[in-house]
Each structure stands twice: as structure tokens, then as C-alpha cells.
Design a protein around this motif. Structure first.
Motif, mmCIF file in Angstrom:
data_model
loop_
_atom_site.group_PDB
_atom_site.id
_atom_site.type_symbol
_atom_site.label_atom_id
_atom_site.label_comp_id
_atom_site.label_asym_id
_atom_site.label_seq_id
_atom_site.Cartn_x
_atom_site.Cartn_y
_atom_site.Cartn_z
ATOM 1 N N LYS A 212 0.827 -1.205 0.000
ATOM 2 C CA LYS A 212 0.000 0.000 0.000
ATOM 3 C C LYS A 212 0.860 1.253 0.000
ATOM 4 N N THR A 213 0.386 2.255 -0.704
ATOM 5 C CA THR A 213 1.018 3.557 -0.669
ATOM 6 C C THR A 213 0.033 4.516 -0.024
ATOM 7 N N THR B 281 6.699 5.914 -10.954
ATOM 8 C CA THR B 281 7.441 4.974 -10.117
ATOM 9 C C THR B 281 8.249 5.724 -9.064
ATOM 10 N N ARG B 282 8.911 6.778 -9.518
ATOM 11 C CA ARG B 282 9.737 7.566 -8.604
ATOM 12 C C ARG B 282 8.871 8.145 -7.469
ATOM 13 N N LEU B 283 7.700 8.658 -7.846
ATOM 14 C CA LEU B 283 6.786 9.264 -6.880
ATOM 15 C C LEU B 283 6.357 8.233 -5.842
ATOM 16 N N LYS B 284 6.047 7.035 -6.339
ATOM 17 C CA LYS B 284 5.585 5.982 -5.455
ATOM 18 C C LYS B 284 6.674 5.621 -4.430
ATOM 19 N N GLN B 285 7.917 5.524 -4.944
ATOM 20 C CA GLN B 285 9.024 5.191 -4.035
ATOM 21 C C GLN B 285 9.164 6.256 -2.958
ATOM 22 N N ASN C 87 6.447 5.961 -0.382
ATOM 23 C CA ASN C 87 6.539 4.768 0.445
ATOM 24 C C ASN C 87 7.591 4.869 1.529
ATOM 25 N N GLN C 88 8.514 5.795 1.369
ATOM 26 C CA GLN C 88 9.605 5.891 2.341
ATOM 27 C C GLN C 88 9.109 6.367 3.707
#
Lengths: 346, 237, 291
Positions: free
Chosen positions: A23-24, A338-342, A345-346
Motif C-alpha cells: 500500500k502507498t 514509479t519515482r513518486l511511489k518510491q 513509500n519511504q
């Protein structure tokens, strides 16, 4: 070894853990996708009431580009056939519509499916002819097609229909009287509707049996053939479908712009479609909208600095995309996501 | 006597997969060494590692200089010639040009001409095919050409990958006779990878056995020939 | 009969230009196994450099000519080293995208620097016609191109560097094993190709005039020439160039339906026809795709 056999007997067992379980910010990927869809759709619906006529018109064009890019992506992204000749299909669509409206006085709406069908057949025949060509050779043949098209449209043999260098005027039908809409707004919604329909069709197509065959041909044509897929037929059909998309887009553009001329359908247009596809991401369906907006609006911004800059920026972006992703699978759009999701998620 | 080539703790990789595990061997100057092993044991990879054509870890020193960090082109300049798997013929060029290319890094033109003559004396068939396109040569002739091309470098170390591959038995014997002759006369050190273990052991004075990327036996060729397990698995008698 | 001779000679002259650009395409194909779609735009850009030297800086024609060949050579090498060396292993589509990127960059840069107005480009030859059959510029073009082709031929056949270049084209891995610095050979191939391209640009510019889009059609004819000759055969590319030049002119003159306005369509048919019926060209070798 027994474990492997187990998998073979129950092919579904490996999908026991759904990939979207991560989940994000509290939402799964699927939920995010739905949210994004609902938000963009509501934005798209409100848009023509917020912006003035010309901007709405620009978004209409972006929608038309998105349809053409979607067609190109079906061909290149999902089926692995490169085309630099989509300006030709787009042009045929536009001229079909223009000639039918201008000279045969067919109602504009009917010319759209007609253009789509003509481009479907032309695409199928062309696809069948070039089915043996691969990679750069196909690019070369379609490049020649794109370069030759404006000349053919101007030729004296077809001048009586195409209007030669002058081109043809197209009369845009009025907005249905029951609707309290301006012409720009109405055509915006027509294009939006067709775009949504085609996005939906594409999504279902690529997830179908035929879609899997298309993708198999892209990934390994020889294996696909040995699995009993009629690769020539599938490739030609995909070319036809792709032509259908481009033709539909072309017809819509003729009606919306109310004019067609040979020099609107040069190789530069093919280049725009290709750039849009690459920026949006090969084989990415939502990416085409991003790509279309990008190729349509970037020149507007860039022209504030210099008229020639936009084209050069596209060139640099194409090269940059290849450098960032040498396999060419994902585009700028998916890379940003993808970058945004990473980050989140941090 | 100092070793000409020293390989220590060599690991080699194709992408993610590791194909050589801590391989260790050395070559004496002027000797003939053979690496035996089944298909996929890592024989070709070992040769390719020396020529810097695969990604490796570990030490490779040639005449005291480290080869690690050099490019394939530079390795050939050190005096290592490689007869690659599949012969590596320049098919569109003539036989003569193929030979000239073997000496492309050498400077003296007159020496190169006399070396071509010398190759013709070893392999008379190449003289007959002098101006013929190399791609039209038969498999055996191309194998001769590959060896001759490698020798044109005047190498100190000659790496041979399956020199007998695809050759008729008579030709194989001839080729190996020539190799022995060259070794004795010109003191060229040789490292031979060979499927035909019996033949290779006859020629070589030293041998290593590779199994799945590891050296499992090493020693003098005669000892190899009498080793029970080697004989069963690789010599077939 | 005069018309026939006149058109054939004009065809040979155009053919010389296609031959040099086609040879450039073949050279890059041999160096990196891909077809350079930006070859025409590179040539156009070189021609603008020549124009700047001649018209803006008053450099005598032949000095400017030589300088342009050298500048293009270095430019070609730089493009290979900077742009293509890093993606050497990338698939065909990635190469295509980079070629198209270059195409766009050169085209718009030329527009940005020199503008889109059509410019006259000087011819080094007098305005003279031999018996009304062929102009001095046409004869000059044929002579210069033939001279350049002969020079390149002897470079490839007689020098060690030329031999090394051919070795790389024939078998890159073996070339590396015998100690040829393959990456520099690739760059050298690009340099030579860019030089040849600039030659074709400088020779065609007095006829079609100078503008950023001037090479579009010429590139198509040159592709046709390269394909007809066999994309990996330098000699074939030259022969193909002359063949296409003559065919184009004769068909344009005698086949009324095609005339001068459908010549590009004729090229399109030739390209598709060659690719489908004789994919290796008349002089090329079989192109094998590995699984």
C-alpha cells in the motif's frame, strides 16, 4: 523437482499473493488507479467550462493526438512493429472525412466511422504487404510512406478530390440544439467520448487472447509462430487496427480544424506521434494521454523562446529517454510515477 | 622457471550467473597445456577470461603484468593470440587479408610478408586460396587459416579453442602435428581447449580438468592418461 | 533522342549525389548495424557550415569545401563517441529513436541558426552547358564524387586502417582479438560517413537550394540506392545510387503518370519492392537474424 510440477498442474497457485497488496499511503495500487481515473475524468469533464474556447480546442486536439498515439502504441508498444508512417493513416482519415463532407455532403458524424474503416483496410493491406519486414527495415518503408504522402495528396491525378495544394474546407456541424454548449465544448466532449471508448477497447483488447498473441509476437516471433499463432495475419490485423485509430483521429481533426491540407500530414506529424508514445511509455495505455498533452503543449511553451526549440527539445527528450531506459520499455510518464511511489513509500 | 601465465582465484560471470569458481592454474613458457572438461564446464570461458571478453574477478598475470583492467585489444598487443571458438574468420575478406590482420598490430612490413610465406609453408592450402574470399573456404581450411592468423602475431602465448572442431580425423592429426612442430621450433606456449581429450593429452605436457567451473584435477598429461576416472569419463576406454 | 541523353546525364549527376549519401549510410550500417535516419540532416547541417564559411567568412570555395569535409569528419566521430557508443548494445528501436532525435535536433538547430528562408548555395563550376545536354555543375559533381569514391576505395583496399575497418565490419569480435581498437574504427566509420554526406549536401545544394528540409527527398533516394545495392555492400550502394538517379529521371520524363510530382512515390515503391522481393539487394549478402 516436485514443486515445479505442482506449479505446472496449478498455474494459478503462483498468483496467491496479489501484487497490489503493498500500500502507498493506505491505498493499494488498484485503488490508486481508480482514484486517478475518477479524478482525471472529473477534471476532464469540468475542463471546457473552466478554460476559454481556444484552450478547450487545444485539449480537443490533444485528445485527438491521444487516439492516434494509442493506435501507434498498439502497433509498436504491444506488437513490436515500428511505424514512422502514421501521419499517412492520419492523413487518409482526415481526407476521407473532408472529401465526404465537402464533396459528397455526407453528415460529418458518419464520416468518422467511414474514415476508420478505410484506414482499417488500408492498414491491413499495408501491414500484410510489409509483414516480412522487421525493425529498421519496417521503419524505413514507413518512413518512405510518410515522406511520399504529401506529394501524393498534391498530385494532379487526385487533385479534383483532394483540392491539391490548396486543400479542402470542412464544415463542422452545429451543436445539437438541446445542449447548452458552445461548438468548442461540444466537440471536446465528442472527442473525449471517443477517446474513452477507444481506451476501454484497447485495454480489453490487450488483455484478451488476441492481445496476448500480439504481445507474444513482439517478444518472440519465432516462439509465437511455433505455438501456432498466425503471425503474419496478427501483424497485419494489428496494423489495420492501428490504422483505424489513426484514421479516426485524422477524421476528427479534419472536422475540428475545419480544414485539410497536404502539408499537415508530413513526417513531422509521425515524429510527434512517436515522441508522444515514447514519452508516455511504450505499451502504456494511460501514458498516451500524458504523451499527447506533452507533444501538443510543449511546443506552445517552447515557442515563447524560439520557434525551432520545440522540435529540438523532443529530439533531446527522445535521446534522454533511450539513455535512461535503453530497453525502451517505460516512458517518462511511468518513470515519474514509479519515482513518486518510491518517495511516498519511504 | 618463472610462469608465463598465472591465473589465481578466477571467477567469471555471464550477466548474473557465475560460470568459473576460483579457477587457478599457470603455464610454463614454451609448454603446451590443455584444459579438458564436458560441455558447459567453462573451458571457453577460461580462454575468454584471459582475453578480457567476460566479466571476471581474480588475478590474471602474463609475464608479470596484470591483464585485469586491459581491454581485449590490448591483450593481443601483449603477445597473446586467440583462435576463437567457431574460427572467427573474416569471411568477406581474402585469405591474404585475414593473415595480414593477424599481424595488424605489428609494424615491420617485410617481416609480415616473410611470415605469410612461413604460414604458407606450414599450411600450403592457404597459398592456393591466397586471393579467395575466406568465407568460401572449407571448414578445415578456415581452421588452418584461424591458426595461421593467430600465429601471424608472433605470439608468446597461443590460445586454441576446439581446434579439432568439425575437422576430418586426418586433418586433425595434421593440424596437431603442425602445432607440435610450431611449439618445438618457435617455443610458442599453447593453451588448448579440446573435446577430443585423447588427442589433446598426446600433444600436451600438462593438463587441467574443469567440472562445472571448478578445476578438479591437474597434473602432467601422462598421469591424466592413466587416471582411471579421467579415462572413463573423457577418453572413453 | 536529345531528351533521352539529357535526362540520362542529369540522372547520372543526381545519381552521383545519391551514391555518396548511400555509401555514407552503408558505412554506418557496417560500423554499427543500424540505418542512420539522420544522415540527410547531418549532411544538411554540414552544408550550412560550408555556406557560412563561403558566404559569411569569404573563405575561397575549395578551402571551405575541404574544411567542411574535415569538420564533418570530426563531427561524425564525436556523434559516435558521445551519442552512440553508450547505447551500443541497445535494441533497434532505441537506435531508431536516437536517430530520430538527432534528425530533429539538427533540423531545428539549422532553422534556429540560419533561419528557414531558402538560401542560394554557390557552385564551384562555371555556368556553362555542354551542347545543351549537361551543365558544368553536373559534370563537376560527377567528377568530384567519382574522385572521392576512388579515394575511399583505395583507402579501404590499400591501407592498413582501411583493412582494419573492413575487418570490423566483417567480424567485430575477431577484429578485437587481433588487436584492432574496434570502438575507434566505429568512430572512424562515422567520420567518413559524415564527410561523404557533407559532399552530397554541397553538391546538391546549388540545385535544390539550401534550407533545413532540403535533404528529405534525397535521403529517400539514397535509402533506395543503398537498399537496391544491398545495405551492407559499399560497391552496391554506389551502383544503386547511379541506377536510382537515372531511373528517377527517366521515369519522371517518360512515364506521364508519375511525372515530376510522384517521383517520391516511385522511390517508395522501389524501397518496398526491394525490401519485399530482394531484401539483400542486387549486390548484398544475406542478412541473417539470430534468434
Amino acid at each position: 523437482m516436485p514443486e515445479v510440477e505442482n506449479h505446472a498442474v496449478h498455474p494459478d497457485s503462483k498468483s496467491g499473493v496479489p501484487e497490489s497488496s503493498s500500500k502507498t499511503i493506505g491505498l493499494t495500487d488498484v485503488e490508486w488507479r481508480r482514484l486517478a481515473f475518477v479524478l482525471s475524468l472529473s477534471f476532464a469533464v469540468i475542463l471546457p467550462f473552466v478554460f476559454e474556447g481556444f484552450t478547450t480546442f487545444q485539449f480537443t486536439l490533444a485528445g485527438i493526438y491521444a487516439i492516434a498515439i494509442l493506435g501507434l502504441n498498439l502497433l509498436s508498444g504491444f506488437n513490436g512493429q515500428i511505424s514512422l508512417g502514421h501521419s499517412t493513416f492520419y492523413g487518409i482519415g482526415a481526407y476521407t472525412s473532408a472529401i465526404m463532407i465537402n464533396q459528397l455532403e455526407v453528415p460529418a458524424y458518419w464520416t468518422i466511422p467511414a474514415a476508420a474503416l478505410i484506414c482499417l483496410s488500408f492498414g491491413f493491406i499495408f501491414g500484410l504487404t510489409v509483414t516480412r519486414l522487421e525493425g529498421l527495415y519496417l521503419a524505413l518503408a514507413t518512413f518512405a510512406l510518410a515522406i511520399a504522402t504529401p506529394q501524393i495528396l498534391k498530385s494532379k491525378h487526385v487533385e479534383q478530390w483532394t483540392g491539391g495544394v490548396q486543400g479542402l474546407d470542412v464544415y463542422k456541424p452545429d451543436v445539437p440544439q438541446a445542449l447548452p454548449l458552445e461548438a468548442d465544448q461540444w466537440w471536446y466532449f465528442v472527442v473525449l467520448g471517443i477517446l474513452l471508448l477507444m481506451l476501454w477497447c484497447t485495454k480489453n483488447l490487450v488483455n484478451s487472447r488476441s492481445g496476448r498473441a500480439m504481445i507474444a509476437i513482439r517478444d518472440n516471433p519465432i516462439a509465437a509462430r511455433s505455438m501456432g499463432i498466425n503471425t503474419s495475419l496478427y501483424k497485419a490485423l494489428t496494423f489495420g487496427c492501428s490504422g483505424l485509430y489513426a484514421g479516426t483521429a485524422g477524421a476528427l481533426s479534419a472536422i475540428v480544424i475545419e480544414y485539410v491540407a497536404p502539408d499537415s500530414f508530413t513526417f513531422v506529424l509521425s515524429f510527434f506521434f512517436l515522441t508522444g508514445m515514447v514519452i508516455g511509455g511504450m505499451a502504456s495505455i494511460p501514458g498516451v494521454i500524458f504523451g499527447a498533452l506533452f507533444v501538443l503543449f510543449l511546443p506552445n511553451f517552447a515557442e515563447d523562446f524560439s520557434k525551432n526549440l520545440a522540435y529540438a527539445i523532443f529530439g533531446i527528450l527522445l535521446i534522454a529517454t533511450v539513455y535512461a531506459m535503453p530497453s525502451g520499455s517505460a516512458g517518462l510518464f511511468s518513470a515519474i510515477l514509479t519515482r513518486l511511489k518510491q518517495k511516498l513509500n519511504q | 622457471m618463472k610462469n608465463l601465465l598465472e591465473v589465481i582465484d578466477l571467477d567469471a560471470f555471464y550477466g548474473q550467473s557465475k560460470v568459473l569458481h576460483r579457477v587457478q592454474f599457470s603455464l610454463k613458457p614454451g609448454g603446451i597445456t590443455t584444459i579438458l572438461g564436458a560441455n558447459g564446464a567453462g573451458k571457453t570461458t577460461t580462454l575468454r577470461a584471459i582475453c578480457r571478453m567476460v566479466h571476471t574477478k581474480g588475478k590474471i598475470t602474463f609475464d608479470g603484468d596484470s591483464l585485469v583492467g586491459k581491454s581485449t585489444e590490448e591483450v593481443s598487443c601483449c603477445g597473446i593470440a586467440h583462435v576463437p571458438e567457431g574460427r572467427g574468420t573474416f569471411e568477406r575478406l581474402t585469405t591474404r587479408e585475414n593473415l595480414q590482420l593477424g599481424a595488424v598490430t605489428r609494424k615491420r612490413k617485410s617481416e609480415i610478408e616473410s611470415d605469410i610465406e612461413r604460414m604458407h609453408s606450414y599450411f600450403p592450402v592457404l597459398k592456393e586460396r591466397h586471393y579467395q574470399q575466406a568465407g568460401t573456404l572449407s571448414g578445415g581450411e578456415q581452421q588452418m587459416l584461424a591458426v595461421a592468423r593467430a600465429l601471424m602475431l608472433r605470439p608468446r602465448l597461443l590460445l586454441l579453442d576446439e581446434p579439432s572442431f568439425g575437422l576430418a580425423p586426418k586433418l586433425v592429426r595434421e593440424l596437431f602435428e603442425i602445432l607440435r612442430h610450431i611449439n618445438q621450433k618457435e617455443k610458442v606456449c599453447m593453451l588448448i581447449v579440446e573435446q577430443n581429450a585423447a588427442l589433446a593429452l598426446d600433444l600436451a605436457d600438462h593438463a587441467y580438468l574443469l567440472e562445472t567451473g571448478k578445476i578438479v584435477i591437474s597434473g602432467k598429461a601422462e598421469i591424466f592418461k592413466s587416471d582411471e576416472s579421467v579415462r572413463r569419463s573423457y577418453l572413453g576406454y | 533522342m536529345d531528351l533521352f541523353v539529357q535526362q540520362t546525364l542529369a540522372g547520372i549527376s543526381n545519381g552521383a549525389i545519391y551514391a555518396s549519401l548511400a555509401l555514407a549510410i552503408v558505412m554506418i550500417y557496417q560500423a554499427i548495424d543500424h540505418i542512420n535516419f539522420a544522415q540527410g540532416e547531418m549532411a544538411m547541417f554540414s552544408t550550412y557550415i560550408a555556406w557560412t564559411l563561403i558566404v559569411r567568412f569569404d573563405v575561397p570555395y575549395w578551402i571551405a569545401f575541404g574544411l567542411t569535409l574535415v569538420i564533418s569528419f570530426l563531427g561524425g566521430m564525436l556523434i559516435e563517441r558521445i551519442v552512440f557508443a553508450p547505447i551500443h548494445q541497445a535494441p533497434a528501436l532505441s537506435h531508431l529513436l536516437v536517430f530520430l532525435g538527432l534528425y530533429a535536433i539538427f533540423n531545428s538547430l539549422a532553422g534556429e541558426i540560419w533561419g528557414h528562408t531558402i538560401k542560394e548555395f554557390p557552385s564551384p563550376f562555371p555556368d556553362y552547358s555542354f551542347g545543351g545536354l549537361i551543365g558544368a555543375h553536373q559534370v563537376g559533381t560527377i567528377v568530384i564524387v567519382m574522385f572521392m569514391l576512388a579515394a575511399i576505395y583505395s583507402f579501404f583496399k590499400t591501407t592498413k586502417l582501411g583493412l582494419a575497418l573492413r575487418a570490423v565490419a566483417s567480424n567485430p569480435e575477431s577484429a578485437r582479438l587481433v588487436g584492432i581498437k574496434v570502438k575507434w574504427m566505429r568512430a572512424l566509420g562515422w567520420g567518413l560517413a559524415a564527410s561523404l554526406g557533407s559532399l552530397s549536401g554541397m553538391m546538391i545544394a546549388p540545385i535544390v537550394f539550401l534550407d533545413p528540409n532540403m535533404m528529405g527527398g534525397i535521403l529517400i533516394y539514397s535509402f533506395t540506392a543503398a537498399l537496391i545495392g544491398g545495405i551492407d555492400s559499399p560497391g552496391g550502394a554506389v551502383a544503386g545510387g547511379f541506377l536510382v538517379g537515372v531511373l528517377e529521371n527517366l521515369v519522371g520524363t517518360y512515364v506521364e503518370f508519375i511525372g515530376s510530382e510522384l517521383k517520391l512515390t516511385f522511390a517508395l515503391l522501389l524501397i518496398t519492392g526491394t525490401l519485399l522481393l530482394k531484401p539483400n539487394g542486387l549486390f548484398g549478402r544475406k542478412i541473417v537474424t539470430r534468434v
